[in-house]
Write a protein that holds these residues in place. Structure first.
Motif, short mmCIF file in Angstrom:
data_model
loop_
_atom_site.label_atom_id
_atom_site.label_comp_id
_atom_site.label_asym_id
_atom_site.label_seq_id
_atom_site.Cartn_x
_atom_site.Cartn_y
_atom_site.Cartn_z
N LEU A 1 8.82 3.54 -7.34
CA LEU A 1 9.14 4.25 -8.58
C LEU A 1 8.66 3.44 -9.77
O LEU A 1 8.77 2.21 -9.79
N ILE A 2 8.14 4.15 -10.79
CA ILE A 2 7.75 3.54 -12.06
C ILE A 2 8.51 4.27 -13.16
O ILE A 2 8.38 5.49 -13.31
N VAL A 3 9.34 3.55 -13.90
CA VAL A 3 10.04 4.09 -15.07
C VAL A 3 9.30 3.58 -16.30
O VAL A 3 9.28 2.37 -16.56
N MET B 1 0.85 -1.19 0.00
CA MET B 1 0.00 0.00 0.00
C MET B 1 0.89 1.25 0.00
O MET B 1 1.12 1.86 1.04
N PRO B 2 1.46 1.64 -1.15
CA PRO B 2 2.31 2.83 -1.18
C PRO B 2 1.51 4.11 -0.95
O PRO B 2 0.35 4.21 -1.35
N ARG B 3 2.13 5.06 -0.27
CA ARG B 3 1.49 6.36 -0.05
C ARG B 3 1.76 7.33 -1.19
O ARG B 3 0.91 8.12 -1.57
N VAL B 4 3.00 7.30 -1.72
CA VAL B 4 3.40 8.18 -2.82
C VAL B 4 4.11 7.34 -3.87
O VAL B 4 4.94 6.48 -3.53
N ILE B 5 3.78 7.57 -5.13
CA ILE B 5 4.40 6.85 -6.24
C ILE B 5 5.10 7.88 -7.12
O ILE B 5 4.52 8.89 -7.51
N GLY B 6 6.39 7.63 -7.41
CA GLY B 6 7.14 8.48 -8.32
C GLY B 6 7.16 7.87 -9.71
O GLY B 6 7.45 6.67 -9.87
N VAL B 7 6.85 8.67 -10.73
CA VAL B 7 6.80 8.21 -12.12
C VAL B 7 7.85 8.98 -12.91
O VAL B 7 7.87 10.22 -12.89
N VAL B 8 8.73 8.25 -13.59
CA VAL B 8 9.76 8.85 -14.44
C VAL B 8 9.37 8.58 -15.89
O VAL B 8 9.47 7.44 -16.37
N ALA C 1 17.39 2.74 -3.50
CA ALA C 1 16.83 2.28 -2.24
C ALA C 1 15.31 2.16 -2.31
O ALA C 1 14.70 1.52 -1.45
N ILE C 2 14.70 2.77 -3.32
CA ILE C 2 13.25 2.70 -3.52
C ILE C 2 12.97 1.60 -4.53
O ILE C 2 13.61 1.54 -5.58
N PRO C 3 12.01 0.68 -4.28
CA PRO C 3 11.68 -0.35 -5.28
C PRO C 3 11.27 0.29 -6.61
O PRO C 3 10.60 1.31 -6.65
N VAL C 4 11.69 -0.36 -7.71
CA VAL C 4 11.47 0.20 -9.05
C VAL C 4 10.70 -0.82 -9.89
O VAL C 4 11.02 -2.01 -9.90
N ILE C 5 9.67 -0.30 -10.60
CA ILE C 5 8.94 -1.09 -11.59
C ILE C 5 9.32 -0.56 -12.97
O ILE C 5 9.23 0.64 -13.23
N SER C 6 9.79 -1.45 -13.84
CA SER C 6 10.15 -1.07 -15.20
C SER C 6 8.97 -1.35 -16.13
O SER C 6 8.45 -2.46 -16.17
N ALA C 7 8.54 -0.31 -16.85
CA ALA C 7 7.43 -0.45 -17.80
C ALA C 7 7.82 0.24 -19.09
O ALA C 7 7.24 1.24 -19.49
N VAL C 8 8.83 -0.29 -19.76
CA VAL C 8 9.38 0.30 -20.98
C VAL C 8 8.95 -0.54 -22.17
O VAL C 8 9.24 -1.73 -22.24
N GLY C 9 8.24 0.09 -23.11
CA GLY C 9 7.84 -0.60 -24.33
C GLY C 9 6.68 -1.54 -24.11
O GLY C 9 5.95 -1.48 -23.11
N HIS C 10 6.51 -2.43 -25.10
CA HIS C 10 5.44 -3.43 -25.04
C HIS C 10 5.96 -4.70 -24.37
O HIS C 10 7.12 -4.77 -23.94
N GLU C 11 5.11 -5.69 -24.31
CA GLU C 11 5.47 -6.93 -23.61
C GLU C 11 6.64 -7.64 -24.27
O GLU C 11 7.43 -8.32 -23.62
#
Length: 521
Positions: A212-214, A144-151, A240-250
Motif C-alpha cells: 500500500l502507498i498512502v 516484487m509486488p504483483r498488485v500495489i494499492g494507492v490511497v 497486514a499489508i506493508p504500507v509506504i507513507s508518502a505524505v508531503g515533501h521531505e
C-alpha cells in the motif's frame, strides 16, 4: 394611604416571560452580530444524533456555551476535540428555554500552529508509549509486488506521478482507492481505505494488494492535518499489508510517517521504493545467466580432466581379470578329478551297507513297540481328561436353577409394562398440546385473514391479471376490475382514472359470485 401605596406599585410596565426573552435575544444579537471568540473546547462528546454539536468555550475565568449546526459541521476543516484551543467565528444569541446565552459557530479554526503542534506532540507521545513507532514491529516490503494499492486523490498530480513512475520502472497492476486528502473527512476516508484494502480476499474478484502507498502532495500543517489522525495511525499500524507513507515533501512529517513500515520523501520516491527497475533486473539476470553458463562449462571441463587423470591411473581390464581367470582355469582342471573321487567314495559307502530281511524285521518290531507305548499313554491321558471334565460338569449342574431366570424375566416384564404406561401418557399429553397449538394457530389465522376485513364491509380490488391494486393512481379509465367481497366477487369497469390505459386480456362480462356489475368512481 393604602390605596396610594397600591397604585404606586402598579406603575411599572408588565411583561410576559416570552417578551423579556425576545427583547434580550434581539439586544444580544444586535450588539454582538458577528464575533470571534478564542477559548478552549470543553465538554465535547462528538456530534449529537441529530448531527449538531454542543459544547462550551472556556478560559481561566469564564465559560461560553457553543453550538455548531449540522450543515456547518460538515464544512469545518478541523474536527473539534476536547481541550483544543480554537478561534470560533459566529454570532451570539440566547436560548430562552434555559435563560442563557450561547454562540452559534459558523467557522472554527485552531488557535495558531502552536496549538496544533501541542496536540500533535501529545498524540505522538501516547502512540510512542504504546509501541506503534518501534522498528521491530515494522514489516519488510515485498521485493516484487504483483498488485500495489494507492490511497490518494484521484484527480491530483500525485497519482499521475506514481503511475507514471511505476510504468517507467516496472509496469504492474495498480489499484487506486479515491479519497479526500484535505479537509474534515480526510482522515476518516484514508482510514476506511486502508481497512478496505486489508479486508479484500487474496482470491477475490478484486485481488488484495501486496503493498500500500498512502500519498499526498506538500502543504501546510493545516493541510496535512488529516494524516495526523489517531485512528488513521492505528489503522496503518494494524495493517497486514506493508504500507509506504508518502505524505508531503521531505521536510513534512506526520503521524502516519512514524507508524508506516517505510517513509518515502515524495510520492515519486514511494513509487521508486515500491518497485525495482525492470531493465536493471533484466540486465542482472542476463549477467547472472552468462556467469552461470561459464561456471557450468568450467566445472564440466574440470570434471572431464579429473576423469581422464583417474582413467590413466586405473589398470586395464585384462590386468583386472588376469587373476580371476587363472583361478577359474585351475578350478576347471581340478573339477573332473574331484568328481571321480566323490563317485568312488559314495559307491564304497553304499556297498558297506548290508540290507537283509532280518534287519528290516528287527527295525519294524522296534518301531511297533514304540508306537504301542505311545498309544497306551494317549489313551490313559484321554480317559483322565474325560473323568475330570465329567466331574466339573456334575459340580456345575448342581448350581444351575431356573428360578433366577424366572425372577429376572418377571422384573423385566414389570419394567416393560411401566414404560408402556408412561408412553401412553406422554403421547396423550403431546397430542393435547399439539391440538391446543393447532387451535391457537387456527384462531390467529382467522384473525389475520383478509376475509375478516372483507366481512366488515371492505372490498379487495384486482386488475384483469389478478394483481391487487393498492393506489387510485394505478386505475385507468375503462380498466377492467375485479371486486372481491366477503361473499363473492364481481366484475366492474372504471369510469375514471389517472393511470395510462393498458390492453385488457379479456373483458369483464359476467359476475363470478353474488353481486352486481358496476362502475368504480
Amino acid at each position: 394611604m393604602s390605596e396610594a401605596v397600591s397604585e404606586s406599585r402598579t406603575n411599572a410596565t408588565e411583561y410576559t416571560v416570552s417578551e423579556i426573552s425576545g427583547a434580550l435575544k434581539r439586544t444580544v444579537e444586535d450588539v454582538f452580530g458577528n464575533v470571534r471568540v478564542r477559548g478552549e473546547i470543553s465538554g465535547y462528546r462528538g456530534p449529537h444524533s441529530s448531527g449538531h454539536a454542543y459544547f462550551a468555550l472556556k478560559d481561566d475565568r469564564a465559560r461560553l456555551d457553543a453550538v455548531v449546526w449540522k450543515g456547518t459541521m460538515s464544512r469545518l476543516k478541523f474536527r473539534p476535540e476536547e481541550g483544543m484551543e480554537v478561534i470560533a467565528t459566529g454570532k451570539l444569541t440566547t436560548y430562552p428555554g434555559k435563560s442563557n446565552y450561547q454562540i452559534v459557530i459558523d467557522n472554527l479554526e485552531p488557535a495558531g500552529a502552536g496549538a496544533l503542534m501541542a496536540l500533535l506532540e501529545e498524540r505522538k507521545r501516547r502512540l510512542q508509549a504504546e509501541g506503534l513507532f518501534d522498528t521491530g514491529r515494522k514489516r519488510l516490503l515485498p521485493f516484487m509486488p504483483r498488485v500495489i494499492g494507492v490511497v490518494t486523490s484521484p484527480t491530483g498530480a500525485v497519482i499521475r506521478d506514481i503511475i507514471h513512475r511505476i510504468k517507467d520502472r516496472f509496469p504492474l497492476h495498480v489499484l487506486v482507492w479515491p479519497v479526500r486528502v484535505q479537509g474534515e473527512t480526510a482522515g476518516a476516508e484514508v482510514t476506511a481505505a486502508v481497512n478496505g484494502f486489508n479486508a479484500l480476499a487474496w482470491d477475490g474478484a478484486i485481488q488484495r494488494p501486496d503493498l500500500l502507498i498512502v500519498a499526498r502532495g506538500g502543504g501546510s500543517l493545516e493541510d496535512l492535518w488529516g494524516f495526523n489522525d489517531e485512528a488513521l495511525a492505528r489503522a496503518v499500524a494494524a495493517s497486514a499489508i506493508p504500507v509506504i507513507s508518502a505524505v508531503g515533501h521531505e521536510t513534512d512529517w506526520t503521524l502516519i510517517d512514524l507508524v508506516a513500515d517505510v517513509r518515502a520523501p515524495t510520492p515519486t520516491g514511494a513509487a521508486e521504493i515500491a518497485v525495482p527497475v525492470r531493465a536493471d533486473l533484466e540486465a542482472t539476470l542476463a549477467s547472472l545467466g552468462a556467469r552461470l553458463k561459464a561456471a557450468v562449462l568450467r566445472n564440466f571441463e574440470r570434471k572431464r580432466q579429473a576423469a581422464r587423470a583417474a582413467a590413466r591411473a586405473l589398470p586395464s581390464p585384462d590386468q583386472l581379470l588376469a587373476l580371476p581367470r587363472r583361478r577359474l582355469d585351475e578350478a576347471t582342471s581340478r573339477l573332473g578329478r574331484a568328481l571321480s573321487v566323490s563317485v568312488d567314495r559314495k559307491r564304497a559307502r553304499l556297498q558297506a551297507q548290508r540290507l537283509t530281511p532280518a534287519t528290516l524285521s528287527r527295525r519294524m518290531n522296534e518301531a511297533r513297540t514304540l508306537i504301542g507305548r505311545d498309544l497306551a499313554r494317549a489313551q490313559a491321558a484321554f480317559f483322565a481328561i474325560v473323568r475330570e471334565r465329567r466331574a466339573r460338569l456334575s459340580r456345575t449342574a448342581t448350581r444351575l436353577s431356573p428360578a433366577p431366570i424366572v425372577r429376572r424375566q418377571k422384573l423385566q416384564g414389570d419394567t416393560l409394562a411401566a414404560l408402556a404406561r408412561r408412553q401412553d401418557r406422554v403421547i396423550s399429553v403431546r397430542l393435547e398440546r399439539l391440538r391446543g397449538q393447532l387451535s391457537q394457530a387456527e384462531r390467529l389465522l382467522t384473525t389475520l385473514s383478509h376475509k375478516a376485513v372483507l366481512a366488515r364491509g371492505f372490498a379487495l380490488v384486482k386488475d384483469a391479471d389478478g394483481a391487487v391494486i393498492k393506489h387510485a393512481a394505478e386505475v385507468a379509465s375503462g380498466m377492467a376490475l375485479s371486486l372481491e367481497f366477503a361473499d363473492g366477487t364481481a366484475d366492474a369497469i372504471a369510469t375514471s382514472g389517472t393511470a395510462k390505459p393498458k390492453a385488457v386480456a379479456k373483458p369483464a362480462a359476467k359476475t363470478k359470485a353474488p353481486g352486481n356489475q358496476g362502475s368504480l368512481f
